[in-house]
Design a protein around this motif. Structure first.
Motif, PDB file in Angstrom:
ATOM      1  N   ILE A 189       0.839  -1.203   0.000  1.00  0.00           N
ATOM      2  CA  ILE A 189       0.000   0.000   0.000  1.00  0.00           C
ATOM      3  C   ILE A 189       0.871   1.249   0.000  1.00  0.00           C
ATOM      4  N   GLY A 190       1.968   1.247   0.740  1.00  0.00           N
ATOM      5  CA  GLY A 190       2.863   2.409   0.779  1.00  0.00           C
ATOM      6  C   GLY A 190       3.446   2.738  -0.579  1.00  0.00           C
ATOM      7  N   ILE A 191       3.883   1.710  -1.311  1.00  0.00           N
ATOM      8  CA  ILE A 191       4.453   1.923  -2.647  1.00  0.00           C
ATOM      9  C   ILE A 191       3.380   2.427  -3.610  1.00  0.00           C
ATOM     10  N   LEU A 192       2.193   1.828  -3.556  1.00  0.00           N
ATOM     11  CA  LEU A 192       1.103   2.258  -4.444  1.00  0.00           C
ATOM     12  C   LEU A 192       0.719   3.712  -4.195  1.00  0.00           C
ATOM     13  N   MET A 193       0.643   4.098  -2.937  1.00  0.00           N
ATOM     14  CA  MET A 193       0.257   5.479  -2.628  1.00  0.00           C
ATOM     15  C   MET A 193       1.365   6.456  -3.007  1.00  0.00           C
ATOM     16  N   ALA A 194       2.614   6.039  -2.869  1.00  0.00           N
ATOM     17  CA  ALA A 194       3.720   6.903  -3.288  1.00  0.00           C
ATOM     18  C   ALA A 194       3.632   7.195  -4.781  1.00  0.00           C
ATOM     19  N   PHE A 195       3.233   6.202  -5.550  1.00  0.00           N
ATOM     20  CA  PHE A 195       3.100   6.390  -6.996  1.00  0.00           C
ATOM     21  C   PHE A 195       1.860   7.226  -7.328  1.00  0.00           C
ATOM     22  N   ILE A 196       0.735   6.909  -6.702  1.00  0.00           N
ATOM     23  CA  ILE A 196      -0.520   7.612  -6.997  1.00  0.00           C
ATOM     24  C   ILE A 196      -0.434   9.085  -6.602  1.00  0.00           C
TER      25      ILE A 196
END
Length: 256
Positions: A189-196
Motif C-alpha cells: 500500500i505504501g508503494i502504491l500510494m507513493a506512486f498515486i
C-alpha cells in the motif's frame, strides 16, 4: 530558530498517535481487550473492527516499545515533509493495509493449512509510512524528498526482510508470531500510494534558468565581470550629428 524549520503539528500528531497506542495497551492490561477482541481476524466478519483498533493493541511491552519509536519518527517525517497530503496518506494507508491483511488467508507456509490468527500491533502502519516516504522521494525525484528517503532507508532499510515469513530465515521451535502479512500489506500500500500521490502536494521547483532557451545577462557572471573590468568598452560611442536642412536653405536655393 528551530520553530522556523520544524512543523510543531508534525510533532503533536506523532505524539498523539504514540500516546493513543500506550493508552490502548493500558486498557488491554486492565482487561478491556482480551483474547482476539479488537484484533484483525482474517476472513472473519468479527475481525473487521480490528482494522481500526488493532494498531492500538500490542502483545507485550517489547512489542509496543518496538513500534513506538518508528511510528513517532515516521509520522513526524510524513507531516513535516508532506503536510498537504499527510492526513490522506496516514488514514488511507491505515485502512487499506488493515483491510488487505483481513483479506489475506492465514496459511501455514509449510503445511498449507489455514490458521486461526489474531493480528494486533502498529507494524502495518510503520511499513506503510516507511515505504511511502522512501518511494515518494524516488518517484518525485526531488532532492529534498530524496534526502528524506535516504534517511528512512538508512535507519529502516532492514524492514524489507519483514515482508517475508520469519520461518524462511531461521528454524523456529513454533510458528512465528510476527505478522509478515501486515508488513507485506503495508509495504504494498505504501508503494502504491507513493506512486498515486507522486504529483500531489509540494512539487519540485523549476527555476527560470532551467529552461533550455533561457538567457539573462544578469546571470552571466563572466559577462558581468568583463563589464566591470572594462568600463571604457561600454562608453557611449560618438556619432555623426544629424543635419538639419533648414540650416542650409540658402545653399540649397543657390544650387537650384
Amino acid at each position: 530558530m528551530l520553530k522556523n524549520h520544524i512543523n510543531l503539528k508534525a510533532v503533536l500528531y506523532a505524539a498523539i498517535m504514540v500516546a493513543a497506542m500506550w493508552l490502548g495497551y493500558l486498557l488491554q492490561q486492565l482487561g478491556w481487550f482480551s483474547g482476539c477482541s479488537g484484533a484483525i481476524i482474517p476472513l472473519s466478519p468479527y475481525g473487521l473492527k480490528g482494522i481500526f483498533l488493532s494498531p492500538f493493541l500490542h502483545g507485550s511491552l517489547e512489542h509496543i516499545f518496538g513500534n513506538s519509536v518508528p511510528v513517532f519518527v515516521l509520522i513526524f517525517l510524513l507531516y513535516q515533509f508532506y503536510p498537504f497530503i499527510a492526513r490522506q496518506i496516514l488514514f488511507l494507508g491505515w485502512i487499506l493495509t488493515g483491510f488487505l491483511v483481513w483479506l489475506l488467508p492465514p496459511i501455514d507456509i509449510y503445511t498449507g493449512e489455514l490458521n486461526h490468527v489474531c493480528i494486533i500491533g502498529a507494524s502495518g502502519i510503520v511499513y506503510v509510512l516507511a515505504f511511502f516516504i522512501f518511494f515518494s522521494g524516488v518517484f518525485r525525484w526531488n532532492m529534498k524528498f530524496l534526502t528524506v528517503s535516504m534517511v528512512v532507508a538508512l535507519y529502516y532499510g532492514s524492514l524489507i526482510w519483514g515482508v517475508l515469513p520469519e520461518e524462511l530465515f531461521s528454524q523456529l521451535p513454533e510458528p512465528s508470531r510476527v505478522s509478515w502479512q501486515s508488513h507485506l500489506s503495508g509495504a504494498t500500500i505504501g508503494i502504491l500510494m507513493a506512486f498515486i500521490f507522486r504529483k500531489s502536494g509540494e512539487r519540485k521547483v523549476k527555476y527560470i534558468w532551467e529552461f533550455p532557451n533561457y538567457y539573462s545577462e544578469k546571470d552571466d557572471k563572466l559577462w558581468q565581470e568583463y563589464k566591470e573590468n572594462h568600463p571604457e568598452d561600454f562608453l557611449e560611442l560618438p556619432y555623426k550629428k544629424k543635419e538639419n536642412p533648414w540650416e542650409h536653405l540658402d545653399e540649397i536655393r543657390k544650387n537650384q
